[in-house]
Enzyme design. Structure first.
Site, PDB file in Angstrom:
ATOM      1  CG  ASP A 189       4.098 -24.993 -44.387  1.00  0.00           C
ATOM      2  OD1 ASP A 189       3.393 -24.542 -43.459  1.00  0.00           O
ATOM      3  OD2 ASP A 189       5.327 -25.083 -44.319  1.00  0.00           O
ATOM      4  CG  HIS A 194       6.340 -19.850 -43.726  1.00  0.00           C
ATOM      5  ND1 HIS A 194       7.655 -19.760 -43.352  1.00  0.00           N
ATOM      6  CD2 HIS A 194       5.868 -21.001 -43.178  1.00  0.00           C
ATOM      7  CE1 HIS A 194       7.977 -20.815 -42.622  1.00  0.00           C
ATOM      8  NE2 HIS A 194       6.921 -21.588 -42.505  1.00  0.00           N
TER       9      HIS A 194
END
Length: 285
Positions: A189, A194
């Site tokens: 991911d 993030h």
């Protein structure tokens, strides 16, 4: 309207074939904080090749199609999409390594109306690449805030699982590492939300947030420790609803209510008094 219900249901999501090995299984568990205590025997079964077992949430990072609403030119306003929930059903014990095929499709659309968004249910199944045996069924619930009015099946969203009102039977706190989100990205991911502070701020967050699926993984580890006697293979189903984001470095508290083979759970950040996963449900063997 950028897309319609009919077009979305007919969207072709290419199959994804990939291999994973024991190191990938261990990296996944390590990225969630397991192994922080090298003497913890339960953790070692998920981060050390001797008697290695996979967490039940490992499938979410295997044979993944990427962010399909954008990459497959779905017509959805992908900037306004929020991951609302995730379901996992393991049809058999997940091998710690193997060759697999991921097959995905849009299963349903619940249209809330113009300006109110839509719920898109994306089903993804993992199969053994050699035998074509189904290993896992997953369903991702996407709240598409910018796509209300596209049309839908006419159905209604399922009611969330109700967590008991009594005090939790067990509770487990996990102190997230400051680099948890960066480590979890190595599972595949690579969303910069993030990792990149500037992108996180553009999205309205003070700093990069933790992946919702990483939060779910922490909950699975907590249930393994508290209600599964340290055996992650006892969990056959998990269903969660994501309610608020959390940040690397925070402490996550998983509370669980046990009723035979059915477990209800909730995940919160005690310091901020917010719930990040609600209406959680797990099935045990």
């Amino acid at each position: 309207m950028a897309t319609t219900y009919t077009e979305l249901m007919q969207l072709n999501i290419p199959d994804v074939r990939s291999s994973y090995c024991a190191k990938d299984t261990m990296l996944y568990a390590l990225s969630l904080g397991l192994g922080a205590d090298p003497l913890n025997e339960t953790d070692l079964t998920m981060v050390y090749e001797k008697d290695l077992k996979a967490l039940p949430t490992l499938p979410v990072v295997l044979a993944h199609p990427g962010f399909w609403p954008r990459e497959q030119k779905s017509g959805l306003d992908f900037v306004k999409i929020v991951h609302g929930g995730q379901f996992i059903k393991l049809h058999k014990t997940l091998p710690i390594e193997g060759d697999i095929v991921g097959r995905g499709k849009v299963r349903d659309v619940i249209d809330k109306g113009e300006g109110k968004g839509a719920l898109v249910y994306f089903e993804r199944c993992l199969f053994d690449a050699q035998t074509n045996e189904k290993l896992v069924t997953m369903e991702q619930t996407l709240f598409c805030r910018g796509d209300g009015g596209m049309g839908g099946s006419g159905g209604s969203a399922p009611k969330p699982h109700v967590v008991p009102e009594r005090n939790a039977d067990v509770s487990w706190d996990c102190k997230l590492m400051p680099q948890t989100a960066l480590l979890y990205r190595l599972n595949g991911d690579m969303n910069p939300l993030h990792a990149d502070p500037k992108i996180a701020q553009q999205a309205g967050f003070e700093r990069p947030i933790l992946q919702g699926l990483a939060t779910m993984g922490v909950a699975a580890a907590a249930l393994t420790k508290t209600v599964c006697d340290g055996d992650p293979q006892k969990i056959t189903e998990l269903d969660v609803r994501f309610t608020r984001p959390c940040f690397p470095g925070e402490t996550l508290r998983t509370e669980a209510w046990v009723d035979g083979g059915d477990v209800s759970f909730r995940v919160s950040v005690p310091d901020r008094k917010v719930t990040v996963i609600d209406n959680g449900r797990a099935s045990l063997i």
